[in-house]
Write a protein that holds these residues in place. Structure first.
Motif, short mmCIF file in Angstrom:
data_model
loop_
_atom_site.label_atom_id
_atom_site.label_comp_id
_atom_site.label_asym_id
_atom_site.label_seq_id
_atom_site.Cartn_x
_atom_site.Cartn_y
_atom_site.Cartn_z
N GLY A 125 23.77 6.61 -14.49
CA GLY A 125 22.48 5.66 -14.29
C GLY A 125 22.54 4.52 -13.62
N LEU A 126 23.84 3.79 -13.69
CA LEU A 126 23.77 2.51 -12.98
C LEU A 126 23.88 2.94 -11.36
N THR A 127 24.43 4.22 -11.12
CA THR A 127 24.46 4.45 -9.68
C THR A 127 23.12 4.58 -9.24
N LYS A 128 22.24 5.31 -10.02
CA LYS A 128 20.86 5.51 -9.47
C LYS A 128 20.11 4.36 -9.32
N ALA A 129 20.28 3.50 -10.46
CA ALA A 129 19.63 2.22 -10.56
C ALA A 129 20.03 1.27 -9.23
N ALA A 130 21.55 0.94 -9.11
CA ALA A 130 21.87 0.44 -8.03
C ALA A 130 21.23 0.95 -6.47
N ALA A 131 21.32 2.17 -6.38
CA ALA A 131 20.83 2.83 -5.21
C ALA A 131 19.42 2.39 -4.85
N ILE A 132 18.59 2.48 -6.06
CA ILE A 132 17.26 1.89 -5.78
C ILE A 132 17.18 0.54 -5.40
N ASP A 133 18.26 -0.38 -6.20
CA ASP A 133 17.92 -1.85 -6.01
C ASP A 133 18.43 -2.30 -4.48
N PHE A 134 19.41 -1.54 -3.98
CA PHE A 134 20.13 -1.90 -2.78
C PHE A 134 19.67 -1.12 -1.64
N ALA A 135 18.91 -0.07 -1.75
CA ALA A 135 18.52 0.56 -0.38
C ALA A 135 17.87 -0.16 0.62
N ALA A 136 16.83 -0.98 0.07
CA ALA A 136 16.33 -2.13 1.11
C ALA A 136 17.43 -2.69 2.06
N ARG A 137 18.61 -2.86 1.40
CA ARG A 137 19.53 -3.72 2.16
C ARG A 137 20.55 -2.98 2.81
N ASN A 138 20.12 -1.62 3.19
CA ASN A 138 21.11 -0.73 3.89
C ASN A 138 22.41 -0.40 3.14
N VAL A 139 22.37 -0.37 1.94
CA VAL A 139 23.56 -0.15 0.91
C VAL A 139 23.32 1.07 0.24
N ARG A 140 24.03 2.04 0.37
CA ARG A 140 24.01 3.30 -0.10
C ARG A 140 24.96 3.31 -1.40
N VAL A 141 24.46 3.99 -2.62
CA VAL A 141 25.30 4.22 -3.74
C VAL A 141 25.37 5.40 -4.22
N ASN A 142 26.66 6.00 -4.20
CA ASN A 142 26.63 7.37 -4.61
C ASN A 142 28.07 7.41 -5.66
N LEU B 234 34.77 10.43 1.44
CA LEU B 234 34.63 10.17 2.90
C LEU B 234 33.44 10.42 3.54
N PHE B 235 32.71 12.00 3.08
CA PHE B 235 31.54 12.25 3.67
C PHE B 235 30.60 11.18 3.42
N LEU B 236 30.45 10.88 2.12
CA LEU B 236 29.44 10.20 1.34
C LEU B 236 29.29 8.61 2.15
N ALA B 237 30.51 8.35 2.35
CA ALA B 237 30.86 7.00 3.20
C ALA B 237 30.27 6.99 4.53
N SER B 238 30.35 8.07 5.26
CA SER B 238 30.18 8.37 6.59
C SER B 238 28.64 8.18 7.03
N ALA C 157 26.31 10.87 6.05
CA ALA C 157 25.56 10.81 4.84
C ALA C 157 24.57 9.69 4.73
N SER C 158 24.04 9.11 5.84
CA SER C 158 23.40 7.87 5.92
C SER C 158 21.96 7.78 5.43
N PHE C 159 21.36 9.06 4.91
CA PHE C 159 20.24 9.31 4.16
C PHE C 159 20.34 9.71 2.58
N VAL C 160 21.75 9.52 2.39
CA VAL C 160 22.05 10.13 0.98
C VAL C 160 22.59 8.77 0.07
N THR C 161 21.44 8.56 -1.09
CA THR C 161 21.79 7.59 -1.91
C THR C 161 21.30 7.98 -3.48
#
Length: 145
Positions: A59-76, A121-125, A128-132
């Motif tokens: 749940g925190l992962t999903k919430a943080a992904a939404i909160d930080f997406a506009a700052r170009n930070v992906r959270v998975n 490593l894939f998720l950080a690469s 996976a730039s459109f995966v959050t």
């Protein structure tokens, strides 16, 4: 007997997450979490909380992904099943425990540590730039079963 309260776990997850997200924000990069989904026997209080902790982290992962997406930070989050590590191998040293846990993995084996590492490593690469906001099971079909 070791006892860890749910409140302690929440503070730990939240504190580590805040620090990782602050550092990722400066780099415009990726933050990852690794909740456990392994079917450990319920011997300690922390084991009883395992589903709640995994749900909290996801749940925190999903919430943080939404909160930080506009700052170009992906959270998975990656959710590994049984993985051969020194700690895991000590835990399953009893043959009966190993067979029980192995039977819960439809793929019929445990992961090598490199397998969840490659997914991280894939998720950080850049690939996976459109995966959050994803909680990806790496569990040999454990969750699907």
């Amino acid at each position: 007997m070791q006892t860890i309260s749910l409140q302690t776990i929440i503070h730990l997850v939240f504190g580590v997450s805040q620090r990782a997200l602050r550092q990722a924000h400066f780099r415009g990069s990726h933050a990852a979490r690794v909740p456990s989904i392994s079917p450990k026997p319920r011997r300690r209080r922390v084991d009883i909380l395992r589903p709640e902790v995994a749900g909290l982290v996801i749940g925190l992962t999903k919430a943080a992904a939404i909160d930080f997406a506009a700052r170009n930070v992906r959270v998975n989050a990656i959710c590994p099943g049984g993985t051969h590590t020194a700690m895991f191998d000590r835990w399953i040293k009893d043959g009966a425990v190993e067979q029980h846990v192995l039977a819960s993995h439809p793929i019929g084996r445990f992961a090598d540590p490199i397998e969840p590492a490659r997914v991280a490593l894939f998720l950080a690469s850049d690939e996976a730039s459109f995966v959050t906001g994803v909680a990806l099971p790496i569990d040999g079909g454990l969750v699907a079963a």
